[in-house]
Structures are given as structure tokens and as C-alpha cells.
Design an enzyme around this catalytic site. Sequence first.
Site, mmCIF file in Angstrom:
data_model
loop_
_atom_site.group_PDB
_atom_site.id
_atom_site.type_symbol
_atom_site.label_atom_id
_atom_site.label_comp_id
_atom_site.label_asym_id
_atom_site.label_seq_id
_atom_site.Cartn_x
_atom_site.Cartn_y
_atom_site.Cartn_z
ATOM 1 N N GLU A 112 25.947 48.814 15.656
ATOM 2 C CA GLU A 112 26.033 50.205 16.113
ATOM 3 C C GLU A 112 25.606 50.317 17.579
ATOM 4 O OE1 GLU A 112 24.343 54.602 14.734
ATOM 5 O OE2 GLU A 112 23.691 52.793 13.678
ATOM 6 N N GLU A 140 16.162 54.989 8.488
ATOM 7 C CA GLU A 140 17.231 55.874 7.990
ATOM 8 C C GLU A 140 18.337 55.056 7.320
ATOM 9 O OE1 GLU A 140 21.152 56.772 9.444
ATOM 10 O OE2 GLU A 140 19.887 57.583 11.046
ATOM 11 N N HIS A 141 18.627 53.860 7.866
ATOM 12 C CA HIS A 141 19.578 52.953 7.218
ATOM 13 C C HIS A 141 19.010 52.406 5.906
ATOM 14 C CE1 HIS A 141 22.776 51.718 10.310
ATOM 15 N NE2 HIS A 141 22.107 52.697 10.886
#
Length: 929
Positions: free
Chosen positions: A132, A54-55
Site C-alpha cells: 500500500e 487496523e489491518h
Amino acid sequence: HCSRWGEGRGAAKLKPKGFSLGRLRPQVSAAALCVAVGSFCDPEDLPGLAHFLEHMVFMGSLKYPDENGFDAFLKKHGGSDNASTDCERTVFHFDIQQKYFKEALDRWAQFFIHPLMIRDAIDREVEAVDSEYQLARPSDANRRELLLGSLARPGHPMKKFFWGNAETLKHEPKKSNTDIYTRLRDFWQHYYSAHYMNVVVQSKETLDTLEKWVKEIFSQIPNNGLPKPNFGHLTQPFDTPEFYKLYRVVPIRNVHSLSIAWGLPPQERHYRVKPLHYISWLVGHEGKGSVLSFLRKKYLETNSVILFKTLLNTRNSTTKESPEIWEEIQKIEANEFYFQDQADPIDYVESLCENIHIFCKEDFLTGDQLLLEYKPEIIADVLNQLCPLRANLVLLSAASERKCHLKERWFGTQYSVEDIDKYWSDLWASDFQLNQDLHLPEENKYIATDFALKASDWPDTEHPVKILSTHHGCVWYKKDNKFKIPKAYIRFHLISPLIQQSAKSVVLFETFVNILSHNLAEPAYEADVAQLEYKLVSGEHGLVIRVKGFNHKLPLLFQLIIDQLSDFSFTPAVFEMITEQLKKTYFNILIKPEILAKDVRSLILEHGKWSMIDRYRRLMKGLYTESLSSFVKGFKSHLYVEGLVQGNFTSRESKDFLNYVVLNLQFLPLLHPCPVQFRVVDLPNTHLLCKVKTLNRGDANSEVTVYYQSGARSLREYTLMELLVMHMEEPCFNFLRTKQTLGYHVYPTCRNTSGILGFSVTVTTQATKNNSEFVDKKIEEFLLYFEGKMRLLTEKAFRTQVSALIHIKECEDSYLGEEVDRNWNEIMTQQYLFDRLAHEVEALRSLTKSDLVDWFQAHRGKERKALSIHVVGFGKQEGDSDVQQSLLGEIYQLTFLPPSSYMKNTSYIRDIRNFTLMLNLLPYHKILK
């Protein structure tokens, strides 16, 4: 399956916070794309791969190869984007000015058609994912979620580590000779297929035009024809002996709580009935006859026996009684649905594209909001599964630390596991007597039935007008003739000079407001469930009362709050309970590096403002009930009350609200006006460093903020600062996060500190990877790079950014609350410039490129006033050995650190009070002209 196991699981690519215009996103065009694939599909040997992908898809495409090109395009045109990874879905979304929507759609779609995902970017973006993960570690909610996931059946995907980190995505693959680049591309080819996806677009073009664009742009997304991943056969992930036990867990925060959970079969197919919503409505009820009401009388917050009795009561009522309660819930939610505020487009498209994967076509727009069918047998079936012996109990308490010898692998959570005590299991299994104090909610008197729009009794005005002013206070009023809904907002500020007199008075004031909220909780709960919202806020200079909702019954709620304030009382037991809660609240706030950094900056800059650490230290010394009684008496004796009423009320009704406050509180006017801002210190012309150790010994996260003070400035200069920060956002993100991989949160911000202007750049990093002074130096490198970039700024790029900012300011409010927030900010700060946006637009139109370049250079010259605030985490880059989580100690003072080799020649602050005593104070200032 409910794909959102917990809030924020793997939510990624969080954009820089940037400056705030004090309002929600304007009406723009927006799009969202949902892939029906999430972390459940992670390979066993590569935990976190779905999140990582997704990144990575956003790191350039074949058609638009620039790594940060899409973000730069959005920022240039006032847009934003984000993405999140859940268990079974991954969602991407963005918004932008309408005239750039088609081009943005094409750029965005390329990430799903042909993303580059180059090897160099992979190595760097792993660090962002790891950052994160590090930010998520100190969260008790995340820790409990991961611990519960580990209790799932062997082989069930809920057991997986969804976040991913440097260990799972970099170091372990290297050890096993796994080519992460190849595996990432394979995962994309296998799962990012057109037939797993849906897209939702919202814009003011015609539907035919939007359909044409979508077909033209998105038809190129590859379709591999492979069967969609399906986990529907895995119905009971937690039907295991390990789940039905008591887990003692050592928390990060100062908290003592018991959580009771049940594992249930998938409930999505029952979305029209919403059995869990109905049950939680009843069990979670907080009014008379509820579990919470019973426990409040005993000054407790949880009790498993009472909860299980309530479930038994609920089960009996659901099977034996008529559906009046269900119909009442249905009526409340239907009222809210039909008169709901217009949603921010980016939020709306995100919600819709997920709904498409869950609901039938006819329910896409309503399936998540309305109760559509009453089926007591479905509700009863769920209730029958909520029996005590099938519950999982998690006790969060620091008192358990010496018993907790087990450690969860990924977040390092200390815990222990044991069978539930036989005394309790026997009691729960017995045919215990139902408690007569517990009963279902009574009929709700706060449900609105009159939705008529009132006739105006005051001339229409564009902005609020002061319709009543006395020595006791004033009220501002604006009738809503734009949104035309039967709702209203009432806001009052009860200003007192007593609050900021000492740290003790601030603590007494916050104790008072917390007890008042506690006293209101039960009598006001019916109003709350009827969609009438209220909030009491302990402001810096007064008590803020905020009430909103359907205007029909709103006066009843407002009067209830004022009555409780007028008749305020408390028992010693409630006082003790609230002060103990306040100690925990202060502690839990202070252990967050970003909050501590803000507290330290405020302590340095704002003269006479009592910091959180001051308040915590004063509270720990102890308070007496007599002190609170004396404070409350003094607070209520002299006040100045300022209010705003907006929406579906007449001017006469609006005046009545102020009159009700004055009549019932019986206070005297203030002898002298009370300032509603602080004086700010004038920083010296140098670069200062204030470096303190984080207060959570188990936290590697460091917060580094470099602040530049501008001074008492004009409205024109304020818009210059906003424009500067807008220019800075994307290069800052690209330089410090994408290229330097210093941390996950990286952003510049426009600062208005009690009317004194400034800007800052913030990076959240980890002490296990970076020294805070090294990061500070990298921020300086970025600002030097940005200086060069500004010198090369073209007239076209300057005008484009000015136009984007003007577009944001000129967009009409999308709902009434947006307008109210802006007006209320003018009243709270006693500036009253209700047409501020128009003045800012006028100022923006007058700016030149050289104005902006000169403005930035002025802050970077020899006369610069810079202040670096470092909250330093624990880790090897800061000279710390491997630090284990310690017992929750008491915080009595900050630990100031001297500069190390990176900033050895920088003046540093060792004692904030002594330092600020030597500085001049700037005069009170408001940004009005």
C-alpha cells in the site's frame, strides 16, 4: 483538529474491485464503528502501527478464527467491507443483505472483542501494508502532504510517518529486538477501548431490535477506563520558521503548479459557522470578478499577488457588508440538504460515526452539511490569519530538478527550501491597491425557487420510451413518479463518425471538448454553485453532455451549453494553452501502470480504437489551429443526436431539449449509421504474453493482468460470468494477497469488451519484491486451486451465491441517478434492453451448479484464449539497478520486453499492430438475448 489531513492517508484494507453491475450498492444493512484513536498515537519507534493494527484486527478472532472468514461470509451474501486510519480516528464499516445482518454484526464485533492477531499473519500482513505504501509513493498529493507534515514543530505528531512500511514495521524492529507482536497487542489493549468507540447501524429492523442487538453484541468490547488521547493543546503545529518558506518540489507527474497553504488553529468547534467553507467559497469562486476569471484572461492558472488581493477584498467585505452572500450559500446548501439523494448505507453510517466524534448531538445529521450560524467575527478572525507572510509556498515543477538537492525520507521526494524573495515579501507586505477587476459574486440567477412536482402529460411507464424520433436524432423520456423530488437528469450523445478516423482526429476532438469546457467555465459557474451539475465528456464515438439538478433552472444551463457549442470559437492562445494541458494529461495518465495496462489490453483487443499512447505521440508532433477549426466544422455538420430526459419534466419539455439542439446546431443527418462500439479481435487458442516497461522510471509498481476471452455470448452466459467472478473474489483475495502477499490490489473482474465477454485476474505488485512473470505463475496456481475448489462446490454454496447476486439485481434503486445511469448505459451502447436486470434474474434462476463448473472448465481447457498483460515496474526482481527519479522525459513508444525464465515457452507480442493484423475480427455483438 481536522483529522483527515489528506484523502487516503493510510486508508487500508481496500477490497478487491471485483465485477461491476453498472450501478451503486443496493439498499442493504450497514454498520460502522469509529475508534477515537489514529496515527497521532503511533509510538515514536514504530511509525505506522495504528494503520497496521487496523489491518490486523480483521485477521480472525477467538470466536471465528478463520483468517478470511468474515470476508468470505460477506462475499457469500453480497456484502463488502473496508476501513481507514486517519490522524485521530480509525473507521471500520461493512454492509450485507438484511437477513444476515445480525450474524455479520456478531462476526464483525469479535474483531474488537478478541482479535487473534497471530504471529504468522503479522509477518504476511506487513507486506500488504508495504505494498500500500509503495502504491502511494508515486502520488504528488501524498508526497506534498508528507513533506508539509515534516515541517511541523519538533515533537508534534503531525511530523510522524503515518503509512508504515516493511522498514518501520519489520526490518527496524528486528534490528532493535523489538517484538512487534507484543507491541501490537499492547497498542490494541491500550487504545481499542469501548469508551473511545461509537457504532452506527442502519437496517430495516425496528429501532428497538437494533438497540437490543447492539447492546447484546457490542457490550463485550473491553473498556480499560484510561483517559482518551487528546491533542487539543497542540494548536499551532506549523508556527515555525521552516513553514514560512518557498519549497521547490520535483513532481512525478508533468505538472507546474504553486500551492499556497496556511497553518491555522483547530476550527472544528466552529462547525456551525464553517468559516473556512465560507472563505473558500469566495476565494475559490470561478465566475465573473473572480481570481480564476482574471487569470484565465491571461491564460494563467495561479498568481500569488492576485490571490492575496482577493483575500484582502474578502476580508473587507466580510467586516463591512451585510451577510447576503452567506445567506445565499446557506440557501443553496439547505435546498440540496432537504432534497438530497438517499445515501448508500455504507457511506452514510461511516459519515455518521465520524460526525458523532465532532458535533453536538443535535447536529449529528446536519453538522457537516448545513451553515447554521452567521458570525462575521469568527470569519474575520480566520481571514486575519491568512496573511502573505504566514503562508507556505510549494512550487511543483520538473524545471526545478537541478536545484532540488534535498530528499524527503519516506517517499524520496526531491525538494529545495529557500526564503521567499525579498521583492515578493516586500510587495505582499505593502499597502497595494485593490484590483478593480476583482469583486464578490453577483446574485445567482440559477438558484431554484420552484420545487413543485409537475403534472404528467404522458402515460406512466416502467422504462424510458422514445417520444420523438427524426433523421437528426431521438429522445427517450421517463417521468419520475417514484422518488418524487424536484430534480431531473438530461443526457445527450452527439454521435459522429469523424472521431475514430485517426489518432489525429481523436486528439482534435479532445482538444475541442477541452476548449468548450474552458469557454463554459465562467458563464456556467453560477449554475454549478447552485447545485446544477454539468459535464462534457469526449466519448469514443461522440460528445456526451450530462446535466442534472433542480429542474426549475436546469433548462437555462442546458441551453447555455448548446449555445456555447453552436457559437464555438477560440483564440490561438487558448488553443496553445489547452494543447499543452492535454500533453500533460496524456503523460500523467500513461505513467500510471494500471492505466497503461488497460490501454495496452484495449490496443490489442479493440480494432480501430486509438490508444492513449497513439494520441500522445500524435499530439507531440504538433497540431495547428486550422486543423481544429476544420475538424469542428466537420463534426458539427453531420451528427446523430440521442438523448434521455428523466425526472421532473413533462414530455413536451423533454422534446424541446432535442429540438433546441437541432435548431441551434443546424446539422445534417448522418448518411450512414455510426457504430457505437468496436470490433474485437478473436484471440488464438493459446496463452499470449504482452510485456511492456512502465513509463515512470521512478515507479516500482507492476501491474499483472491475465485475461481470458470468452467470445460473443448470450445474456445467460453473461450472468454465468458474473456469478463465476463473484465466487472467485474471496478465494482470489485470500490466495494471492493474504497467503502469497503478492500485492495490495488483487481482484478478478468480469470483462465486457465492446460486447465480447471475458474475465481477468489482476495483481498490483512491486518489482522490488516480485518478478511479474512469477506473479503470473502464481495467478495460474490460484486458478488451478480454484478449479479444485469449484469441483468441490456444494449445492448449498452455489444456491447461496446465486441468491446473493439475485438480491443485488432485485434491489430497488435508492435514488433517481442510479436508475438514470442504468438506462443511459443502454442508450449509449444502443442496446435499449431497459429491463436487463429482470432478464438476468430470470437467467440466474435457471442456472445449475454444473452450468457454472462447466463454464469455468471451458475457459481453462485446451481451447483457452488467454492474454497476459504485464506493465513492469523498476526494481531488482526485474534486473534493474537502483533507479533514481529522472527528469520528465517525453514518451514516444512502448518498450516491449521478451519473456524471462518463468514464461520462456509462452508466445509473446513484440509489435501489437503487426500481431493483430494476423487475427480475425469478431462481428459486432450486443448482449441482448
